[in-house]
Design a protein around this motif. Sequence first.
Motif, short mmCIF file in Angstrom:
data_model
loop_
_atom_site.label_atom_id
_atom_site.label_comp_id
_atom_site.label_asym_id
_atom_site.label_seq_id
_atom_site.Cartn_x
_atom_site.Cartn_y
_atom_site.Cartn_z
N PHE A 80 0.09 -0.85 0.09
CA PHE A 80 0.39 -0.02 0.00
C PHE A 80 0.84 1.15 0.38
N ASN A 81 2.08 1.18 0.47
CA ASN A 81 2.80 2.35 0.83
C ASN A 81 3.44 2.64 -0.23
N GLU A 82 3.81 1.52 -0.51
CA GLU A 82 4.70 1.61 -1.95
C GLU A 82 4.47 1.75 -3.09
N GLN A 83 2.90 1.30 -3.29
CA GLN A 83 2.08 1.49 -4.79
C GLN A 83 1.31 2.20 -4.71
N ILE A 84 -0.01 2.16 -3.19
CA ILE A 84 -0.98 3.14 -3.43
C ILE A 84 -1.30 4.48 -3.16
N LEU A 85 -0.25 4.72 -2.56
CA LEU A 85 0.23 5.77 -1.58
C LEU A 85 0.88 6.69 -3.20
N PRO A 86 1.41 6.88 -3.61
CA PRO A 86 2.07 7.30 -4.82
C PRO A 86 1.19 7.49 -5.63
N SER A 87 -0.01 6.42 -6.09
CA SER A 87 -0.72 6.82 -7.18
C SER A 87 -1.65 7.84 -7.17
N VAL A 88 -2.26 8.43 -5.65
CA VAL A 88 -2.57 9.31 -5.56
C VAL A 88 -2.05 11.16 -4.61
N GLY A 89 -0.41 10.84 -5.15
CA GLY A 89 0.26 11.86 -5.38
C GLY A 89 0.86 12.21 -3.90
N GLY A 90 1.17 10.99 -3.19
CA GLY A 90 1.09 10.67 -1.62
C GLY A 90 3.14 10.23 -1.31
N THR A 91 4.18 10.30 -0.75
CA THR A 91 4.99 10.04 -0.63
C THR A 91 5.55 9.15 -0.05
N PRO A 92 5.92 7.97 -0.66
CA PRO A 92 6.02 6.63 0.20
C PRO A 92 6.53 7.12 1.83
N PHE A 93 6.69 6.43 2.92
CA PHE A 93 7.48 6.23 4.02
C PHE A 93 8.76 5.51 3.70
N ASP A 94 9.50 6.14 4.14
CA ASP A 94 11.02 5.50 4.41
C ASP A 94 11.02 4.24 5.12
N HIS A 95 10.03 3.53 6.23
CA HIS A 95 10.25 2.41 7.42
C HIS A 95 8.65 2.19 7.40
N VAL A 96 8.64 0.26 7.46
CA VAL A 96 6.78 -0.03 7.38
C VAL A 96 7.21 -1.18 8.56
N MET A 97 6.86 -1.20 9.20
CA MET A 97 6.60 -1.91 10.17
C MET A 97 5.53 -2.59 10.75
N VAL A 98 4.89 -4.38 11.03
CA VAL A 98 4.12 -4.74 11.16
C VAL A 98 4.50 -6.32 12.13
N ILE A 99 4.16 -6.55 13.37
CA ILE A 99 4.55 -7.61 14.37
C ILE A 99 3.01 -8.05 13.94
N ASP A 100 3.40 -9.24 13.19
CA ASP A 100 1.48 -10.53 13.33
C ASP A 100 0.95 -10.25 14.97
N GLY A 101 -0.07 -10.42 15.10
CA GLY A 101 -1.12 -10.23 15.90
C GLY A 101 -1.93 -12.03 16.89
N ASN A 102 -2.15 -11.37 18.03
CA ASN A 102 -3.74 -12.67 17.70
C ASN A 102 -4.75 -12.43 17.39
N ASP A 103 -5.00 -12.03 16.75
CA ASP A 103 -6.00 -11.79 16.08
C ASP A 103 -6.34 -12.25 14.63
N SER A 104 -7.08 -13.75 14.09
CA SER A 104 -6.88 -14.32 12.81
C SER A 104 -7.62 -14.13 12.07
N ARG A 105 -7.90 -12.51 12.14
CA ARG A 105 -9.40 -12.15 10.88
C ARG A 105 -8.16 -10.83 10.08
N GLY A 106 -6.66 -11.07 10.62
CA GLY A 106 -6.07 -9.49 9.33
C GLY A 106 -6.33 -8.32 10.11
#
Length: 370
Positions: free
Chosen positions: A144-170
């Motif tokens: 989303f950061n690298e493909q969708i954000l630039p498509s609307v004129g946004g500047t991608p962030f340099d660092h992206v992090m998600v730690i998989d958590g306890n919810d099975s629904r994503g």
Amino acid sequence: MRLASYNVENLFDRAKVMMLDTWAEGSEVLQAFAEANEILGKPQYSQADKDKLAELLIELGLEKSDEAGFVILRRNRGELLKRPRTGGLEITAEGRADWVGSLELKEAPVDHESMLNTARVMEALKADVLGVVEAESRPSLLAFNEQILPSVGGTPFDHVMVIDGNDSRGIDVGILTRAAYPLVSMVSHVDDVVGGERIFSRDCPDYTLATPSGARLHVLVNHFKSKGYGDPRRSDARRKEQATRVHAIVEGLIAAGETHVAVIGDLNDTPDSDPLAPLIEGGLLTDAFHHPAFEDGGYPGTYGSCTANNKIDYLLLSKALFDKVTAGGVIRLGMWPGTRPKKWDVLASLTAKVNAASDHAAIWVDLDLG
């Protein structure tokens, strides 16, 4: 620097049951799904467990098939159940070790214009550090950061992090930062327990960021237990346990000399609620909404109709951070404003409720960190 939080309600795909018009429509499915998964995870199934599990699976629409409108039962190996010709279900497994598989919620793509509007809101935020709630995964957030954000004129962030958590629904929590605010360490709290049960519905990751001035900033991104389904008393108790644990984590950080601490995200309750009292009234943190420089846009809430009863998104700041606030506000550009009359200005591309970026507002605060 600008610190922000936004519940994006998924980026590309979302559980179909969570895309219904109201929580009430899907609450029974989500409740049955949660109860069934709780039983399925047990090492041993009692006869009462088997009877209840059969009842729940039938309620979920799985009496005749492993696939229903909102759920899929994946059975890879072993034997979990039989379907007698006379109807009903018979649970044949004696415990979790007898079969390999999972009970999952079916997903569907997020509305395309809604996805683009989410990116437009993220661009409008102009954040240096953005906490994201309900991201499917790190690969999804990165794409989303690298493909969708630039498509609307946004500047991608340099660092992206998600730690998989306890919810099975994503619906995990994560963080995006600019180059000037690199992630130098992270601590997950997915396995924090109380009474033998995991505390956090997702996680309470502690992201430590470096700043240009040399200061360290701790950002704890949270998504507390929802009010949307289940026994309200149990849900309240779970949120209170989560608030109590977050307060203890913050207390430990400040005792260790870490003065710049922020707890951000969707806490699923109001500031005056009993479940949030250990965190809100603990004395260590102050809601950015209380700062004289913060503008709420004429509405006290952050969700749905944005009334006071819908103030559930937070930027809670330690004293050292609160003292450095220079401005703050709420962005509702991607929220459906209603029609009679429209409550707030929105993106030109938001012409129907289905195109809303999220039911949540994005919130931000500017901090003078030197």
